[in-house]
Scaffold this active site. Structure first.
Site, PDB file in Angstrom:
ATOM      1  N   LYS A 126       0.858  -1.226   0.190  1.00  0.00           N
ATOM      2  CA  LYS A 126      -0.018  -0.079   0.033  1.00  0.00           C
ATOM      3  C   LYS A 126       0.820   1.018  -0.065  1.00  0.00           C
ATOM      4  O   LYS A 126       2.010   1.330   0.447  1.00  0.00           O
ATOM      5  CB  LYS A 126      -0.738   0.067   1.231  1.00  0.00           C
ATOM      6  CG  LYS A 126      -2.108   0.953   1.286  1.00  0.00           C
ATOM      7  CD  LYS A 126      -3.315   0.175   0.536  1.00  0.00           C
ATOM      8  CE  LYS A 126      -4.418   1.187   0.135  1.00  0.00           C
ATOM      9  NZ  LYS A 126      -5.586   0.293  -0.090  1.00  0.00           N
ATOM     10  N   ASP A 166      -7.097   4.149  -4.582  1.00  0.00           N
ATOM     11  CA  ASP A 166      -7.678   4.013  -3.146  1.00  0.00           C
ATOM     12  C   ASP A 166      -8.318   5.513  -2.777  1.00  0.00           C
ATOM     13  O   ASP A 166      -8.420   6.253  -4.031  1.00  0.00           O
ATOM     14  CB  ASP A 166      -6.779   3.560  -1.994  1.00  0.00           C
ATOM     15  CG  ASP A 166      -7.371   3.254  -0.701  1.00  0.00           C
ATOM     16  OD1 ASP A 166      -8.041   1.917  -0.583  1.00  0.00           O
ATOM     17  OD2 ASP A 166      -7.489   4.012   0.235  1.00  0.00           O
TER      18      ASP A 166
HETATM   19  P1  NDP Z   1     -12.802   7.648  -2.877  1.00  0.00           P
HETATM   20  O1  NDP Z   1     -11.904   8.698  -2.625  1.00  0.00           O
HETATM   21  O2  NDP Z   1     -13.534   7.576  -4.441  1.00  0.00           O
HETATM   22  O3  NDP Z   1     -14.190   8.111  -1.808  1.00  0.00           O
HETATM   23  C1  NDP Z   1     -14.296   8.284  -0.497  1.00  0.00           C
HETATM   24  C2  NDP Z   1     -15.271   8.479  -0.050  1.00  0.00           C
HETATM   25  O4  NDP Z   1     -15.092   8.417   1.581  1.00  0.00           O
HETATM   26  C3  NDP Z   1     -15.840   9.914   0.098  1.00  0.00           C
HETATM   27  O5  NDP Z   1     -17.099  10.102   0.005  1.00  0.00           O
HETATM   28  C4  NDP Z   1     -15.115  10.723   1.090  1.00  0.00           C
HETATM   29  O6  NDP Z   1     -15.599  12.010   1.312  1.00  0.00           O
HETATM   30  C5  NDP Z   1     -15.315   9.562   2.232  1.00  0.00           C
HETATM   31  N1  NDP Z   1     -14.244   9.790   3.385  1.00  0.00           N
HETATM   32  C6  NDP Z   1     -12.860   9.888   3.008  1.00  0.00           C
HETATM   33  N2  NDP Z   1     -12.193  10.082   4.170  1.00  0.00           N
HETATM   34  C7  NDP Z   1     -13.202  10.120   5.208  1.00  0.00           C
HETATM   35  C8  NDP Z   1     -13.098  10.542   6.556  1.00  0.00           C
HETATM   36  N3  NDP Z   1     -12.076  10.529   7.131  1.00  0.00           N
HETATM   37  N4  NDP Z   1     -14.319  10.667   7.190  1.00  0.00           N
HETATM   38  C9  NDP Z   1     -15.511  10.657   6.560  1.00  0.00           C
HETATM   39  N5  NDP Z   1     -15.669  10.402   5.101  1.00  0.00           N
HETATM   40  C10 NDP Z   1     -14.355  10.275   4.492  1.00  0.00           C
HETATM   41  O7  NDP Z   1     -12.263   6.369  -2.278  1.00  0.00           O
HETATM   42  P2  NDP Z   1     -12.959   4.830  -2.526  1.00  0.00           P
HETATM   43  O8  NDP Z   1     -14.322   4.803  -2.687  1.00  0.00           O
HETATM   44  O9  NDP Z   1     -11.866   4.293  -3.213  1.00  0.00           O
HETATM   45  O10 NDP Z   1     -12.585   4.241  -0.916  1.00  0.00           O
HETATM   46  C11 NDP Z   1     -13.343   4.093  -0.003  1.00  0.00           C
HETATM   47  C12 NDP Z   1     -13.132   3.096   0.990  1.00  0.00           C
HETATM   48  O11 NDP Z   1     -13.025   1.990   0.242  1.00  0.00           O
HETATM   49  C13 NDP Z   1     -11.627   3.147   1.601  1.00  0.00           C
HETATM   50  O12 NDP Z   1     -11.719   2.542   2.975  1.00  0.00           O
HETATM   51  C14 NDP Z   1     -10.822   2.307   0.720  1.00  0.00           C
HETATM   52  O13 NDP Z   1      -9.654   1.889   1.457  1.00  0.00           O
HETATM   53  C15 NDP Z   1     -11.658   1.275   0.540  1.00  0.00           C
HETATM   54  N6  NDP Z   1     -11.347   0.210  -0.527  1.00  0.00           N
HETATM   55  C16 NDP Z   1     -11.134   0.954  -1.849  1.00  0.00           C
HETATM   56  C17 NDP Z   1     -11.121   0.125  -3.062  1.00  0.00           C
HETATM   57  C18 NDP Z   1     -10.842   0.729  -4.275  1.00  0.00           C
HETATM   58  O14 NDP Z   1     -10.877  -0.211  -5.138  1.00  0.00           O
HETATM   59  N7  NDP Z   1     -11.113   2.126  -4.861  1.00  0.00           N
HETATM   60  C19 NDP Z   1     -10.962  -1.386  -2.699  1.00  0.00           C
HETATM   61  C20 NDP Z   1     -11.012  -1.798  -1.577  1.00  0.00           C
HETATM   62  C21 NDP Z   1     -11.224  -1.062  -0.620  1.00  0.00           C
HETATM   63  P3  NDP Z   1     -14.794  13.411   1.376  1.00  0.00           P
HETATM   64  O15 NDP Z   1     -15.190  13.622  -0.622  1.00  0.00           O
HETATM   65  O16 NDP Z   1     -15.555  14.382   1.672  1.00  0.00           O
HETATM   66  O17 NDP Z   1     -13.318  13.065   1.336  1.00  0.00           O
HETATM   67  O1  2IT Z   2      -7.896  -1.540  -0.646  1.00  0.00           O
HETATM   68  C1  2IT Z   2      -7.991  -2.117  -1.669  1.00  0.00           C
HETATM   69  O2  2IT Z   2      -7.885  -3.286  -1.925  1.00  0.00           O
HETATM   70  C2  2IT Z   2      -7.537  -1.161  -2.604  1.00  0.00           C
HETATM   71  N1  2IT Z   2      -7.448  -0.145  -2.757  1.00  0.00           N
HETATM   72  C3  2IT Z   2      -7.534  -1.801  -4.279  1.00  0.00           C
HETATM   73  C4  2IT Z   2      -6.180  -2.197  -4.414  1.00  0.00           C
HETATM   74  C5  2IT Z   2      -5.587  -2.700  -5.833  1.00  0.00           C
HETATM   75  O3  2IT Z   2      -4.503  -3.124  -6.160  1.00  0.00           O
HETATM   76  O4  2IT Z   2      -6.704  -2.898  -6.902  1.00  0.00           O
END
Ligand code: NDP
Ligand code: 2IT
Length: 446
Positions: A126, A166
């Protein structure tokens, strides 16, 4: 606490002082694994748990860049190369002002188990930066990404370490990062996943985490002869994972009534249908606005500085960030009749909240199992890049669906208790551990 866990955690805390999220992630895994390791002494003798909690390599670097005013800005860049026993390091990059070493080590640690669960050959890593993309122009984001990659490029590669997105890293950022990598190396390879569809990306990768977490909820429900149809669902976040969880739940006949960002949440009792979701996608991915605007546009309630868990639902899907459901919120969810939690985010429930879910014996799918569809589809992107042949939407979605079913089956295998309750926490931790641990033993003391 089990004294063996306590002793192990004292060592972890002393070696990784102040890294609270890392301690939290390791402790949850240690609680599942230490009893299992006692029954399987080969892992104990090889000190697998001690080794797996120590990154193979930690890279920290300066990221200087010029903002639009010509002023010099300095951020910190990181890549944690946690474990390469079963494949090249694989995991996302997070750009958010809260990013620090402890947060990225927790995420890298979780990634090792998650990637193993996918059944694909991927190690865990990561990275990211304390850079905040909010309020920055496209040009500023590009200059930052170029500077970040100017150091990172020497540490990564299609067979070495393959980053992805992420929080704060989506298609735009992956594009800028890929462009700079290609320029520095003079190579067009699958060094990053989440690429655009015209330049090596995979269909369904943008959808994969949210779809996968919904498929996982579906699998959990099916153990009780139940389904998503007709269920009310609270989803948090409004970014990548949240958007596609909302899309898939709606397609399967569920009703999503909340969306949030770091300022608050909206409650739409009629449900976020496909037209309203289109609005959210444009608001968040193009205009980069706030979720509050949804409430103004559709005349629904907005709760400033609150999280969705106060709303009555059958299913909760936290899809924003770590520790976004605390003990009190977990109790309220259960009290209001919520009996399924499928985690799209990484470690969104505090340890106390997890305890509430397990005690209430609800269907609780922890992030490392429930959100593994994202990285699994990154693995499928790597496969297509190696073959130099793209698969259709249907092909990728079918593979994703099969992988989520397999992950669920692994959790059932390792997590079913004597009374029949499936403890998905133990299931995911032990199921993810075994393959990595066996590979580490086979490869000697490295
Ligand atoms: P994005 O940046 O697309 O979206 C993040 C969302 O979460 C936004 O709505 C953001 O709001 C909100 N957010 C972020 N930080 C905070 C905080 N500290 N408090 C409250 N709201 C918060 O990210 P993703 O959708 O990609 O990721 C969301 C979650 O999913 C994370 O935990 C990530 O690790 C996990 N994840 C993502 C994967 C992926 O493929 N993208 C895979 C597996 C897990 P704001 O706009 O106000 O910051
Ligand atoms: O938390 C996660 O699994 C991710 N943000 C996706 C990682 C990836 O390599 O697609």
């Amino acid at each position: 606490m089990d004294p063996r866990v306590q002793q192990f955690m004292a060592m972890i805390k002393a070696r990784n002082a102040g890294e609270n999220e890392f301690h939290q992630a390791v402790q949850e895994v240690a609680e599942s694994l230490i009893p299992f390791i006692e029954e399987n002494p080969k892992y104990k003798h090889a000190k697998i748990l001690e080794r797996i909690a120590e990154p193979e390599r930690t890279i920290i670097f300066r990221v200087p860049w010029l903002d639009d005013k010509g002023e010099v800005q300095i951020n910190r860049g990181f890549r944690i190369e946690m474990n390469s026993a079963i494949g090249p390091y694989k995991g996302g990059l997070r750009f958010h002002p809260t990013v620090n070493l402890g947060i990225l080590k927790f995420l890298a640690f979780e990634q090792v188990f998650k990637n193993s669960l996918t059944t694909l050959p991927m190690g865990g890593g990561k990275g990211g930066s304390d850079f905040d993309p909010k309020g920055k122009s496209d040009n500023e984001v590009m200059r930052f990404c170029q500077s970040f990659m100017t150091e990172l490029f020497r540490h990564i590669g299609a067979d070495t370490d393959v980053p992805a997105g992420d929080i704060g890293v989506g298609g735009r950022e992956i594009g800028f990062l890929f462009g700079q990598y290609k320029r520095l190396k003079n190579e067009f390879t699958g060094v990053l996943t989440g690429k655009g569809i015209e330049w090596g990306g995979s269909l369904i990768r943008p959808e994969a985490t949210g779809y996968g977490a919904t498929y996982f909820a579906q699998e959990m429900l099916s153990t009780r002869g139940d389904s998503i149809t007709g269920k009310t669902v609270c989803v948090s976040g409004s970014g990548n994972v949240s958007q596609y969880a909302t899309e898939k739940i709606t397609q399967l006949g569920g009703k999503v009534v909340t969306a949030s960002d770091s300022n608050g949440f909206i409650y739409d009792p009629k449900g976020i249908d496909s037209d309203k979701l289109k609005y959210i996608m444009d608001l968040k991915n193009v205009k980069r606005g706030r979720i509050k605007e949804y409430a103004e546009k559709f005349g629904v309630e907005y709760f400033e500085d609150k999280r969705p868990w106060i709303i009555k639902c059958d299913i909760a899907m936290p899809c924003a960030t770590q520790n976004e459901i605390n003990e009190e919120e977990a109790k309220l969810l259960v009290k209001n009749g919520c009996y399924v939690v499928s985690e799209g985010a990484n470690m969104p429930s505090t340890p106390e909240a997890v305890e509430v879910f397990l005690k209430a014996k609800i269907l609780y799918g922890p992030g490392k199992a429930a959100n593994a569809g994202g990285v699994a589809t990154s693995g499928l992107e790597m496969t297509q890049n190696s073959m130099r042949l793209p698969w259709s939407r249907e092909e990728v979605d079918n593979r994703l669906h099969t992988i989520m079913k397999n992950i669920h089956a692994t959790c059932v295998k390792f997590g079913t208790r004597e009374d029949g309750y499936i403890n998905y926490v133990d299931g995911a931790n032990i199921g993810g551990f075994v393959k990595v641990a066996n590979a580490m033993i086979a490869q000697g003391v490295v």
